[in-house]
Write a protein that holds these residues in place. Structure first.
Motif, PDB file in Angstrom:
ATOM      1  N   ARG A  83       1.347  -6.923  -5.765  1.00 36.34           N
ATOM      2  CA  ARG A  83       0.119  -6.154  -5.923  1.00 36.34           C
ATOM      3  C   ARG A  83       0.293  -4.795  -5.256  1.00 36.34           C
ATOM      4  NH1 ARG A  83      -4.108  -8.975  -2.917  1.00 36.34           N
ATOM      5  NH2 ARG A  83      -2.390  -9.788  -1.680  1.00 36.34           N
ATOM      6  N   VAL A  84      -0.311  -3.764  -5.844  1.00 37.35           N
ATOM      7  CA  VAL A  84      -0.134  -2.399  -5.344  1.00 37.35           C
ATOM      8  C   VAL A  84      -1.486  -1.707  -5.225  1.00 37.35           C
ATOM      9  CG1 VAL A  84       0.957  -0.158  -5.720  1.00 37.35           C
ATOM     10  CG2 VAL A  84       2.148  -2.253  -6.413  1.00 37.35           C
ATOM     11  N   ARG A  85      -1.706  -1.092  -4.079  1.00 40.17           N
ATOM     12  CA  ARG A  85      -2.884  -0.248  -3.861  1.00 40.17           C
ATOM     13  C   ARG A  85      -2.397   1.155  -3.513  1.00 40.17           C
ATOM     14  NH1 ARG A  85      -8.379  -1.645  -4.906  1.00 40.17           N
ATOM     15  NH2 ARG A  85      -8.634  -3.875  -4.555  1.00 40.17           N
ATOM     16  N   PHE A  86      -2.935   2.153  -4.214  1.00 40.93           N
ATOM     17  CA  PHE A  86      -2.618   3.533  -3.909  1.00 40.93           C
ATOM     18  C   PHE A  86      -3.696   4.110  -2.991  1.00 40.93           C
ATOM     19  CE2 PHE A  86      -0.375   2.937  -8.007  1.00 40.93           C
ATOM     20  CZ  PHE A  86       0.896   3.244  -7.574  1.00 40.93           C
ATOM     21  N   VAL A  87      -3.274   4.530  -1.817  1.00 41.51           N
ATOM     22  CA  VAL A  87      -4.180   5.043  -0.794  1.00 41.51           C
ATOM     23  C   VAL A  87      -3.993   6.542  -0.696  1.00 41.51           C
ATOM     24  CG1 VAL A  87      -4.843   4.902   1.627  1.00 41.51           C
ATOM     25  CG2 VAL A  87      -3.971   2.855   0.448  1.00 41.51           C
ATOM     26  N   GLU A  88      -5.083   7.292  -0.729  1.00 42.36           N
ATOM     27  CA  GLU A  88      -4.966   8.753  -0.655  1.00 42.36           C
ATOM     28  C   GLU A  88      -4.414   9.160   0.702  1.00 42.36           C
ATOM     29  OE1 GLU A  88      -7.439  12.786  -1.830  1.00 42.36           O
ATOM     30  OE2 GLU A  88      -8.520  10.872  -1.600  1.00 42.36           O
ATOM     31  N   ALA A  89      -3.347   9.951   0.695  1.00 44.18           N
ATOM     32  CA  ALA A  89      -2.716  10.405   1.928  1.00 44.18           C
ATOM     33  C   ALA A  89      -3.633  11.360   2.676  1.00 44.18           C
ATOM     34  CB  ALA A  89      -1.387  11.060   1.626  1.00 44.18           C
ATOM     35  N   ALA A  90      -3.541  11.338   3.989  1.00 43.93           N
ATOM     36  CA  ALA A  90      -4.341  12.261   4.810  1.00 43.93           C
ATOM     37  C   ALA A  90      -3.918  13.693   4.529  1.00 43.93           C
ATOM     38  CB  ALA A  90      -4.165  11.939   6.289  1.00 43.93           C
ATOM     39  N   ALA A  91      -4.890  14.573   4.504  1.00 40.76           N
ATOM     40  CA  ALA A  91      -4.604  15.988   4.225  1.00 40.76           C
ATOM     41  C   ALA A  91      -3.762  16.587   5.336  1.00 40.76           C
ATOM     42  CB  ALA A  91      -5.920  16.748   4.075  1.00 40.76           C
ATOM     43  N   ARG A 115       0.851  -1.196   0.000  1.00 42.42           N
ATOM     44  CA  ARG A 115       0.000   0.000   0.000  1.00 42.42           C
ATOM     45  C   ARG A 115       0.886   1.245   0.000  1.00 42.42           C
ATOM     46  NH1 ARG A 115      -5.223  -1.631   1.051  1.00 42.42           N
ATOM     47  NH2 ARG A 115      -5.418  -3.691   2.037  1.00 42.42           N
ATOM     48  N   VAL A 116       0.586   2.166  -0.915  1.00 38.21           N
ATOM     49  CA  VAL A 116       1.398   3.364  -1.087  1.00 38.21           C
ATOM     50  C   VAL A 116       0.519   4.593  -0.902  1.00 38.21           C
ATOM     51  CG1 VAL A 116       2.850   4.664  -2.679  1.00 38.21           C
ATOM     52  CG2 VAL A 116       2.952   2.159  -2.663  1.00 38.21           C
ATOM     53  N   ALA A 117       0.884   5.438   0.062  1.00 38.41           N
ATOM     54  CA  ALA A 117       0.124   6.669   0.309  1.00 38.41           C
ATOM     55  C   ALA A 117       0.483   7.712  -0.749  1.00 38.41           C
ATOM     56  CB  ALA A 117       0.440   7.203   1.695  1.00 38.41           C
ATOM     57  N   VAL A 118      -0.543   8.327  -1.330  1.00 36.90           N
ATOM     58  CA  VAL A 118      -0.346   9.252  -2.446  1.00 36.90           C
ATOM     59  C   VAL A 118      -1.095  10.550  -2.192  1.00 36.90           C
ATOM     60  CG1 VAL A 118      -0.853   9.635  -4.898  1.00 36.90           C
ATOM     61  CG2 VAL A 118      -0.002   7.419  -4.143  1.00 36.90           C
ATOM     62  N   ARG A 119      -0.440  11.660  -2.502  1.00 37.60           N
ATOM     63  CA  ARG A 119      -1.106  12.965  -2.562  1.00 37.60           C
ATOM     64  C   ARG A 119      -1.472  13.226  -4.021  1.00 37.60           C
ATOM     65  NH1 ARG A 119       3.432  13.337   0.529  1.00 37.60           N
ATOM     66  NH2 ARG A 119       4.602  13.892  -1.353  1.00 37.60           N
ATOM     67  N   TYR A 120      -2.713  13.520  -4.293  1.00 34.25           N
ATOM     68  CA  TYR A 120      -3.136  13.763  -5.678  1.00 34.25           C
ATOM     69  C   TYR A 120      -2.941  15.238  -6.012  1.00 34.25           C
ATOM     70  CZ  TYR A 120      -4.641   8.994  -6.033  1.00 34.25           C
ATOM     71  OH  TYR A 120      -4.630   7.615  -6.086  1.00 34.25           O
ATOM     72  N   ASP A 121      -1.681  15.568  -6.284  1.00 34.05           N
ATOM     73  CA  ASP A 121      -1.273  16.955  -6.513  1.00 34.05           C
ATOM     74  C   ASP A 121      -0.480  17.110  -7.807  1.00 34.05           C
ATOM     75  OD1 ASP A 121       0.999  15.567  -5.790  1.00 34.05           O
ATOM     76  OD2 ASP A 121       1.497  16.796  -4.042  1.00 34.05           O
TER      77      ASP A 121
END
Length: 221
Positions: free
Chosen positions: A213-221, A98-104
């Motif tokens: 396997r990879v899941r992209f998880v939205e990082a906390a603001a 699981r990879v935390a991602v900022r959608y920026d």
């Protein structure tokens, strides 16, 4: 998953690899799709682990091929592989990262427009997809991830960037990927992560390896 003479089961019609010799101890197995590579790679790893492939040292997947190195009897093994009928890969059983991602990313709005959705929906679409590392290349730690539905496959940028920041989450065609270091690149940048993709002091050094396997998880603001 496959048999030497059977027809496989489920999904698309099974396919047979095309096998060519490469030097004295290597074989190059060609298939028609990323899904075919995934199925062939999984089958080769399974058979190697079961002791069926002799002294094969390396199994290296790419976009449409799988290379076997250290083959003791390449002619015999190549003939065997050429008879396999590969069915669609079963649901992945590899390790999950699981990879935390900022959608920026600077291309987020453009990608959303191509998908005909608001930018706020991109994290939902990407986060709802379970990706699989099909193969690695381009730079140490860079994995080519498959799994995006066909309607969500944006083209490469018409003009590549001379420098893409390390940690950029990017899309291009059927693949997603994370740039492990700053480099030129022509993929669509939708986000960023602090995850370390390549660390020589870590075991394994690469966070992404074929079959993971990879899941992209939205990082906390």
């Amino acid at each position: 998953m496959s048999t030497d003479t059977g027809t496989g089961s489920g999904g698309a019609a099974p396919t047979r690899p095309r096998v060519v010799r490469v030097g004295r101890e290597a074989l190059l197995c060609e298939v028609d799709s990323a899904a075919g590579v995934a199925a062939l790679h999984a089958e080769l790893v399974r058979r190697r682990d079961a002791g069926e492939l002799g002294g094969v040292r390396e199994i290296v997947p790419a976009a449409r091929t799988v290379l076997l190195d250290g083959v003791r009897e390449p002619a015999a093994l190549g003939a065997r592989i050429g008879t396999w009928r590969l069915a669609a890969l079963a649901p992945a059983e590899g390790p999950l990262v699981r990879v935390a991602v900022r959608y920026d990313g600077p291309d987020l709005a453009e990608v959303a427009a191509l998908w005909d959705v608001p930018p706020a929906r991109v994290p939902e679409i990407v986060g709802g997809t379970e990706f699989r590392v099909a193969f690695c290349g381009f730079a140490p730690g860079f994995g080519y991830l498959t799994g995006l539905p066909e309607r969500f496959r944006p083209p490469r940028r018409a003009s590549p960037r001379t420098s893409v920041p390390a940690g950029s989450l990017a899309l291009a065609g059927e693949y997603a990927g994370v740039y492990p270091r700053s480099s030129p690149g022509g993929w669509q940048l939708i986000g960023s992560t602090d995850a370390v993709l390549w660390d020589p002091a870590r075991e394994p050094a690469a966070l992404f390896a074929p079959g993971v396997r990879v899941r992209f998880v939205e990082a906390a603001a």
